[in-house]
Design a protein around this motif. Structure first.
Motif, PDB file in Angstrom:
ATOM      1  N   TYR A  82      40.442 -10.684  51.691  1.00 52.33           N
ATOM      2  CA  TYR A  82      41.308 -10.206  52.776  1.00 52.33           C
ATOM      3  C   TYR A  82      42.774 -10.532  52.480  1.00 52.33           C
ATOM      4  O   TYR A  82      43.678  -9.718  52.697  1.00 52.33           O
ATOM      5  N   GLU A  83      43.005 -11.715  51.948  1.00 52.44           N
ATOM      6  CA  GLU A  83      44.383 -12.099  51.614  1.00 52.44           C
ATOM      7  C   GLU A  83      44.900 -11.294  50.427  1.00 52.44           C
ATOM      8  O   GLU A  83      46.049 -10.858  50.404  1.00 52.44           O
ATOM      9  N   ALA A  84      44.011 -11.022  49.466  1.00 56.82           N
ATOM     10  CA  ALA A  84      44.411 -10.221  48.298  1.00 56.82           C
ATOM     11  C   ALA A  84      44.801  -8.810  48.729  1.00 56.82           C
ATOM     12  O   ALA A  84      45.707  -8.190  48.141  1.00 56.82           O
ATOM     13  N   ALA A  85      44.168  -8.309  49.782  1.00 58.21           N
ATOM     14  CA  ALA A  85      44.517  -6.967  50.289  1.00 58.21           C
ATOM     15  C   ALA A  85      45.946  -6.964  50.809  1.00 58.21           C
ATOM     16  O   ALA A  85      46.706  -6.009  50.596  1.00 58.21           O
ATOM     17  N   ARG A  98      52.813 -11.321  51.014  1.00 57.93           N
ATOM     18  CA  ARG A  98      51.886 -11.130  52.141  1.00 57.93           C
ATOM     19  C   ARG A  98      52.506 -11.550  53.469  1.00 57.93           C
ATOM     20  O   ARG A  98      52.102 -11.085  54.522  1.00 57.93           O
ATOM     21  N   GLU A  99      53.522 -12.444  53.420  1.00 60.85           N
ATOM     22  CA  GLU A  99      54.139 -12.905  54.676  1.00 60.85           C
ATOM     23  C   GLU A  99      54.787 -11.744  55.431  1.00 60.85           C
ATOM     24  O   GLU A  99      55.024 -11.834  56.632  1.00 60.85           O
ATOM     25  N   PRO A 291      40.067 -10.330  62.378  1.00 59.37           N
ATOM     26  CA  PRO A 291      40.899  -9.196  61.942  1.00 59.37           C
ATOM     27  C   PRO A 291      40.100  -8.059  61.328  1.00 59.37           C
ATOM     28  O   PRO A 291      38.864  -8.124  61.259  1.00 59.37           O
ATOM     29  N   VAL A 292      40.806  -7.059  60.859  1.00 61.37           N
ATOM     30  CA  VAL A 292      40.205  -5.847  60.279  1.00 61.37           C
ATOM     31  C   VAL A 292      39.824  -6.129  58.834  1.00 61.37           C
ATOM     32  O   VAL A 292      40.426  -5.616  57.889  1.00 61.37           O
ATOM     33  N   ILE A 293      38.762  -6.925  58.633  1.00 60.46           N
ATOM     34  CA  ILE A 293      38.417  -7.445  57.308  1.00 60.46           C
ATOM     35  C   ILE A 293      37.951  -6.333  56.363  1.00 60.46           C
ATOM     36  O   ILE A 293      38.558  -6.081  55.317  1.00 60.46           O
TER      37      ILE A 293
END
Ligand SMILES: Cc1ncc(COP(=O)(O)O)c(CN[C@@H](CS)C(=O)O)c1O
Length: 420
Positions: A82-85, A98-99, A291-293
């Motif tokens: 999810y963070e990589a997205a 990503r911030e 969230p929208v995982i």
């Protein structure tokens, strides 16, 4: 003849082999008067290639889990993906990281996030929000209602007779009372490409923010938020080969940092007591609840798919098809096309057939298997300005080809004969 390998791309979209026209209760099993689907409604939503669908299946079969909460292995895998997205989307639009990337439900929610989290706190009597006359309701209604709540006022930059934005009028309207300039980048009705970098310059000269509605531009051309110098930008996954249920709000980090969240709950907090709470770091501060995982992971796959084609070539293909459609439809003297000339627009053409309501025309096109949109395309004030209640809109994407535009034109010609 195309800048991209349309035949190879079409292999990734089984839906494009569909027959349509049968009984909608039993899709695909209709009577023998069905026809091949000609899908030309991409500005409403695009189709979804196998790699994107497979990314969702892989997630639910392989590592479905809630993010940022579990210590267990699956949750860590899902969190990493999810963070990589977020990182991938940041890279795709030239954000710092990503911030600056908040996942929302869609473009509409992204605009509402800024209108509520920034607008409600910062706007007041004497402030103006400057929009364009061709804004989508997601922007126009949102800023209109926030202005009513705060006592601010809304002004509209004129669209001139050939559908371009009147930049002289923009320079008149944007002044020291302007707090926000919010503009569509590519009009979903006229196909107009707005010089958003110039609008950003005008806004920044007066210490105003600029919000770029990139819903029709990010999917169809290279967009770099740094080059535009956008303070905010929004777009939707479903218009760029991704799934429904995910949108993106880009915001400059220092601006998002200074904003308070407007949706509260889990995920977005750092600490909670009975008396008060503190917030998580960006972007999670603005992603309340689960969230929208799956959608985020699928958007990552959609961005990879588009980047593989190359956004320059996507734009070139769109413009080639738009110009071809514009020229072919211009062969009919009883067809009125809205917006700039065919060689100066994004990949869509909105038009009307004299004396035939857009809904009637679209129904006939549907009988021919041609899927287009009829209505106001969520730009009712613009249609009022054009003096029409509705229009018929054909919009193109990476899997469309000229033969499909020929099918559209033949169907329009049949309608002309029918109503002659
Ligand atoms: C320029 C522009 N701005 C905002 C939106 C809203 O996107 P959402 O994903 O629905 O939130 C859209 C989506 N326009 C679709 C649905 S109305 C069309 O048929 O044109 C858009 O084109």
């Amino acid at each position: 003849q195309y800048p991209i390998d349309v035949d190879a791309i079409r292999e990734d979209f089984p839906i494009l082999d569909r027959q349509v026209g049968g009984d909608i209760e039993t899709p695909g099993e209709g009577p023998d008067d069905t026809r091949p689907l000609v899908y030309l409604d991409n500005a409403a939503t695009s189709q979804t290639p196998k790699p994107v669908v497979e990314s969702i299946v892989d997630y639910y079969y392989g590592y479905n889990s809630n993010v940022h909460r579990g210590i267990h292995h699956l949750s860590q895998e899902a969190s990493v993906a999810y963070e990589a997205a977020h990182d991938r989307v940041a890279e795709f639009i030239g954000a710092e990281g990503r911030e600056e990337i908040v996942f929302t439900k869609n473009t509409t929610e992204a605009l509402n996030l800024v209108a509520y989290a920034w607008g409600l706190a910062e706007l007041g009597p004497g402030d103006t929000v400057v929009l364009t006359e061709m804004e989508h309701h997601a922007s126009l209604v949102t800023w209109q209602q926030i202005a009513k709540k705060t006592g601010a006022s809304v002004e509209y930059i004129r669209v001139d007779d050939d559908g371009r934005l009147d930049m002289e009028h923009a320079a008149e309207l944007i002044d020291d009372s302007t707090a926000m300039v919010s503009s569509v980048h590519v009009s979903n009705t006229l196909g107009t490409v707005v010089p958003v970098s110039d609008l950003a310059d005008l806004a920044h000269e007066h210490d105003a923010y600029v919000f770029v509605d990139g819903a029709q531009s990010v999917p169809t051309r290279p967009v770099d938020v740094g080059e535009i110098d956008a303070d905010f930008l929004a777009f939707s996954g479903h218009k760029m080969l991704g799934p429904t249920g995910i949108g993106v709000l880009y915001g400059k980090e220092h601006i998002l940092e200074a904003m308070q969240p407007y949706l509260y709950g889990g995920e977005m907090i750092r600490s909670v007591t009975y008396e008060d709470s503190t917030w998580e770091d960006l972007p999670w501060k603005f992603e309340a609840g689960t969230p929208v995982i799956a959608q985020g992971i699928a958007l990552h796959a959609a961005v990879d798919y588009l980047d593989e084609i190359g956004m320059d070539r996507v734009q070139e293909h769109e413009e080639l098809l738009a110009e071809y459609a514009y020229d072919r439809l211009s062969e009919f003297d009883d067809v009125e096309i809205y917006g700039p000339p065919g060689d100066d627009r994004g990949g869509l053409v909105a038009f009307n057939l004299d004396g035939v309501h857009a809904h009637d025309l679209s129904s006939i096109l549907n009988d021919h298997g041609v899927a287009i949109r009829a209505g106001d395309h969520c730009t009712q004030p613009l249609h009022d300005k054009l003096g029409v209640a509705a229009s018929t809109r054909a919009s193109f994407y990476v899997y469309n080809e000229k033969s499909e535009i020929d099918a559209l034109v033949d169907a329009v010609d049949d309608a002309r004969q029918l109503f002659a």
